[in-house]
Write a protein that holds these residues in place. Structure first.
Motif, mmCIF file in Angstrom:
data_model
loop_
_atom_site.group_PDB
_atom_site.id
_atom_site.type_symbol
_atom_site.label_atom_id
_atom_site.label_comp_id
_atom_site.label_asym_id
_atom_site.label_seq_id
_atom_site.Cartn_x
_atom_site.Cartn_y
_atom_site.Cartn_z
ATOM 1 N N ASP A 1 -53.275 105.068 10.036
ATOM 2 C CA ASP A 1 -52.155 106.006 9.980
ATOM 3 C C ASP A 1 -51.008 105.391 9.191
ATOM 4 O O ASP A 1 -49.934 105.113 9.720
ATOM 5 C CB ASP A 1 -51.712 106.367 11.402
ATOM 6 C CG ASP A 1 -50.729 107.532 11.399
ATOM 7 O OD1 ASP A 1 -50.711 108.271 10.395
ATOM 8 O OD2 ASP A 1 -49.990 107.686 12.385
ATOM 9 N N TRP A 2 -51.294 105.145 7.870
ATOM 10 C CA TRP A 2 -50.218 104.636 7.022
ATOM 11 C C TRP A 2 -49.244 105.780 6.694
ATOM 12 O O TRP A 2 -49.667 106.907 6.405
ATOM 13 C CB TRP A 2 -50.771 104.092 5.704
ATOM 14 C CG TRP A 2 -51.362 102.723 5.820
ATOM 15 C CD1 TRP A 2 -50.695 101.571 6.120
ATOM 16 C CD2 TRP A 2 -52.725 102.377 5.635
ATOM 17 N NE1 TRP A 2 -51.563 100.516 6.144
ATOM 18 C CE2 TRP A 2 -52.837 100.980 5.846
ATOM 19 C CE3 TRP A 2 -53.879 103.096 5.325
ATOM 20 C CZ2 TRP A 2 -54.020 100.289 5.757
ATOM 21 C CZ3 TRP A 2 -55.059 102.416 5.235
ATOM 22 C CH2 TRP A 2 -55.141 101.024 5.447
ATOM 23 N N ASP B 1 -43.260 106.704 -0.644
ATOM 24 C CA ASP B 1 -42.936 107.028 -2.034
ATOM 25 C C ASP B 1 -44.144 106.687 -2.913
ATOM 26 O O ASP B 1 -45.016 105.912 -2.497
ATOM 27 C CB ASP B 1 -41.703 106.247 -2.512
ATOM 28 C CG ASP B 1 -40.995 106.918 -3.691
ATOM 29 O OD1 ASP B 1 -41.522 107.948 -4.188
ATOM 30 O OD2 ASP B 1 -39.934 106.421 -4.104
ATOM 31 N N GLU B 2 -44.206 107.265 -4.090
ATOM 32 C CA GLU B 2 -45.310 106.944 -4.998
ATOM 33 C C GLU B 2 -44.948 107.268 -6.438
ATOM 34 O O GLU B 2 -44.048 108.068 -6.712
ATOM 35 C CB GLU B 2 -46.578 107.689 -4.601
ATOM 36 C CG GLU B 2 -46.515 109.184 -4.734
ATOM 37 C CD GLU B 2 -47.814 109.859 -4.346
ATOM 38 O OE1 GLU B 2 -48.759 109.165 -3.931
ATOM 39 O OE2 GLU B 2 -47.887 111.094 -4.462
ATOM 40 N N ALA C 1 -46.257 103.417 -2.055
ATOM 41 C CA ALA C 1 -45.520 102.599 -1.080
ATOM 42 C C ALA C 1 -45.794 103.134 0.315
ATOM 43 O O ALA C 1 -45.642 104.345 0.562
ATOM 44 C CB ALA C 1 -44.031 102.629 -1.374
ATOM 45 N N VAL C 2 -46.225 102.235 1.231
ATOM 46 C CA VAL C 2 -46.459 102.624 2.624
ATOM 47 C C VAL C 2 -45.576 101.754 3.518
ATOM 48 O O VAL C 2 -45.192 100.625 3.159
ATOM 49 C CB VAL C 2 -47.943 102.455 3.013
ATOM 50 C CG1 VAL C 2 -48.813 103.404 2.212
ATOM 51 C CG2 VAL C 2 -48.410 101.019 2.835
ATOM 52 N N VAL D 1 -45.491 97.938 -1.391
ATOM 53 C CA VAL D 1 -45.786 98.656 -2.629
ATOM 54 C C VAL D 1 -47.097 98.118 -3.184
ATOM 55 O O VAL D 1 -47.224 96.910 -3.439
ATOM 56 C CB VAL D 1 -44.667 98.473 -3.669
ATOM 57 C CG1 VAL D 1 -44.986 99.272 -4.944
ATOM 58 C CG2 VAL D 1 -43.320 98.886 -3.102
ATOM 59 N N TYR D 2 -48.074 99.020 -3.360
ATOM 60 C CA TYR D 2 -49.351 98.656 -3.967
ATOM 61 C C TYR D 2 -49.478 99.368 -5.315
ATOM 62 O O TYR D 2 -49.182 100.558 -5.425
ATOM 63 C CB TYR D 2 -50.514 99.055 -3.059
ATOM 64 C CG TYR D 2 -50.573 98.267 -1.771
ATOM 65 C CD1 TYR D 2 -51.216 97.040 -1.707
ATOM 66 C CD2 TYR D 2 -49.963 98.763 -0.611
ATOM 67 C CE1 TYR D 2 -51.269 96.310 -0.516
ATOM 68 C CE2 TYR D 2 -50.011 98.048 0.577
ATOM 69 C CZ TYR D 2 -50.662 96.820 0.615
ATOM 70 O OH TYR D 2 -50.702 96.097 1.780
ATOM 71 N N ALA D 3 -49.918 98.608 -6.300
ATOM 72 C CA ALA D 3 -50.060 99.185 -7.656
ATOM 73 C C ALA D 3 -51.492 99.015 -8.141
ATOM 74 O O ALA D 3 -52.153 98.012 -7.837
ATOM 75 C CB ALA D 3 -49.093 98.518 -8.622
#
Length: 636
Positions: free
Chosen positions: A197-198, A202-203, A216-217, A225-227
């Motif tokens: 349940d992340w 924003d993305e 972003a979670v 932030v994962y890219a």
């Protein structure tokens, strides 16, 4: 809003791109003008000769109109339309749906195909086979057994930066989305990474112009932030790399070399990075620099089996294949070489720095290409007089699809791309495009056969009237007889060529519809027909019998010439091996009808003929078949 949105900009570009006039339309317009002016000049000259010789005005006018009617190939538009319509049907049976009728023949003129790689040349069934993290390479099949932080975070980044669906319900997997993203979820599932349940806060959606996406979670009050994106883009966004669970200073040169090595093996590479940040007042765009590099996920998307043979066929047929893709240059080049696509590789950035002349020749692969680059590539090739087919499936591809001579949309593509295209490939397969080109070349050859039969026969009818006025002889056939001949021969003989199986062509159909060989045929066949008609005309005792014999001579000339026109290159006997279900019924119906007309119809001013006259008609008219076959032998 409106025109200021990205969709609005694409719409404006698409509107600016005029639909290119197909080679067939250009050739038919040119041919139509030539025929019109030639007939107008000859008919006018015929009228003036008649007036000069003292013939009555009414008779001279009627004869001149009859000449025009005889010479105009009025059945040609209908026959060409039938050929194109049957071409559409044949292409549809091979999973190529043509949206614009003239595009059928244009396919036969194609000299260059600008094709996507993923899903068109390849299967679009991706699988992660390697994971690179912490300066080590791991097989994707064993990542579930690897307890290394950077490996798990690389897989986690692929799971979070993802819009696909991959979940298990009642023992069955529900799969939906982009094949590349599905592959990322599959390998993450092997490592035990499942739904959590992340909370996405924003993305940045993926954009080909920036070549990455970021999500972003929130985790325990911290924004993570994962890219995900192209290796060179993600590496440039990072200042550190995770090795043995800790961030160290990044060695960008080393990582780029590693990516290049994977790409040279034909793998598609995605790079991943992350960055923790304070969740309060968070804005993702402020946190896509100075990130921590995690690793690569390397996928294979093998070429379709049929793509090998399709590329080979293109070479044999004189069609150049150019790969246009958004992939890494080394990946694209490796797949191109495997398929046999020749030429150098350029990137979109290289294209921006070069002139059209520089990249229009010698290039076989364009990599890291944006839609605007594709449009420029199409225009540059067209400047070099190439007939260009281009594939596309996205909204951004619409301008290039519309600008191309043949825009080919993928069946799985967007409606915008389909609307801008000339043809839709239902199965997204490159081999289907090649099959459609083969059908297009057959259509061109059929149209040439129709012209090679129609123009000499119509020309002979017109020349019969013109020669009578020029020399001062009696008309060998009357205007009403000409109208009869044109009507029944177009219906019973001309239409049979529509069903003629065409022989394959090994080169693009860039030449004129009327080749030099066909023009010569028009001349001597027309002359021979007139001489034969006059021979039978003067061999009869009265005018009615003479004109009946001349009329039937012209009809049988057209029948015998039809047998030769079935194949413009090979002999009549070779054509017999190719089945045409319409030709025998058409010829038999024509013969029966002419015999009945000659025996019973007074309104055509016809009269019964003797058996000896019929034998003479057959002997004289068969000369056209004999001489045509001798001309073919001389050619070879």
């Amino acid at each position: 809003t409106g025109e200021r949105t990205e969709i609005g900009k694409i719409a404006r570009k698409t509107e600016k791109e005029r639909e290119t006039e197909t080679p067939l339309l250009k050739k038919m317009k040119k041919l139509g003008k030539r025929i019109f002016f030639a007939i107008l000049v000859v008919s006018t000259f015929n009228f003036l000769i008649g007036v000069y010789r003292g013939y009555s005005f009414d008779f001279t006018f009627l004869a001149s109109v009859g000449l025009a009617v005889a010479a105009i190939p009025e059945s040609l538009p209908a026959l060409v339309t039938m050929i194109l319509a049957m071409g559409v049907r044949d292409m549809a049976s091979r999973k190529a749906v043509v949206r614009r009728l003239p595009a059928v023949e244009t396919l036969g003129s194609v000299t260059t195909i600008c094709t996507d790689k993923t899903g068109t040349l390849t299967r679009n069934k991706m699988k992660v086979v390697k994971v690179f993290a912490g300066s080590k390479e791991y097989d994707a099949d064993v990542v579930g057994e690897v307890d290394v932080r950077e490996v798990r975070m690389t897989l986690l980044a692929g799971y979070i930066c993802n819009k696909a669906i991959y979940r298990e319900e009642d023992g069955e997997y529900i799969i939906s989305g982009d094949p590349m993203e599905i592959a990322l979820l599959e390998v993450a599932a092997k490592a035990g990474i499942r739904e959590r349940d992340w909370k996405t806060i924003d993305e940045i959606p993926f954009d080909p112009a920036i070549r990455f996406m970021a999500t972003a979670v929130e985790e325990d009050g911290i924004a993570m932030v994962y890219a995900k994106g192209a290796p060179e883009r993600i590496i440039a966004m990072c200042s550190h790399a995770m090795v043995k669970g800790k961030p160290i200073r990044i060695d960008a040169e080393y990582l780029n070399r590693v990516a290049e090595d994977f790409a040279s093996r034909g793998m598609r590479i995605l790079a991943f990075a992350y960055k923790p940040a304070d969740a309060e007042g968070f804005k993702i765009k402020e946190h896509v620099s100075d990130m921590i590099f995690l690793g690569f996920q390397c996928m294979i998307d093998p070429p379709r089996k049929e793509s090998y043979e399709a590329v080979k066929k293109c070479k044999e047929a004189g069609v150049r294949v150019v790969m246009v893709t958004g992939d890494h240059p080394a990946t694209a080049l490796a797949i191109a070489r495997e398929l046999g696509i020749e030429g150098k590789v350029l990137t979109g950035e290289d294209v921006e720095k070069m002139s059209d002349e520089e990249f229009a020749t010698g290039i076989g692969v364009f990599a890291r290409v944006l839609p605007e680059h594709k449009l420029r590539i199409v225009r540059a090739l067209q400047k070099r007089k190439e007939i260009v087919a281009v594939t596309g499936d996205g909204v951004n591809d619409a301008p290039a699809l519309k600008a191309a001579d043949i825009g080919v949309a993928m069946g799985s593509g967007t409606e915008v791309a389909k609307e801008a295209s000339d043809m839709v490939i239902i199965d997204d397969n490159f081999a289907t495009i090649v099959a459609a080109i083969e059908e297009g070349r057959k259509v061109f050859k059929k149209i040439q056969k129709v012209l090679a039969w129609t123009l000499p026969t119509n020309g002979g009818e017109g020349l019969a009237i013109f020669s009578a006025f020029l020399i001062g002889l009696a008309l060998p056939i009357l205007p009403i007889q000409i109208l009869w001949i044109n009507t029944v021969t177009a219906l019973l003989l001309g239409t049979t060529l529509v069903f003629e199986p065409a022989n394959e062509l090994k080169k693009p159909t860039k030449g004129e519809l009327l080749s030099r060989e066909i023009v010569v045929r028009i001349g001597w066949v027309s002359l021979l027909m007139v001489l034969g008609a006059y021979f039978l005309f003067f061999s009869q005792e009265n005018d009615v019998a003479a004109r009946t014999a001349a009329m039937n001579t012209i009809v049988f000339f057209e029948i015998f010439y039809l047998l030769s026109a079935r194949n413009l290159d090979k002999s009549f006997f070779a054509a017999l091996k190719r089945k045409n279900p319409a030709i025998l019924p058409g010829i038999l119906a024509m013969i029966v009808l002419q015999v009945i007309v000659a025996q019973t119809q007074t309104w055509l001013q016809a009269t019964p003929l003797s058996i000896f006259t019929w034998i003479e008609i057959l002997a004289v008219s068969s000369l056209v078949l004999i001489l045509s076959e001798l001309a073919k032998l001389k050619k070879f």
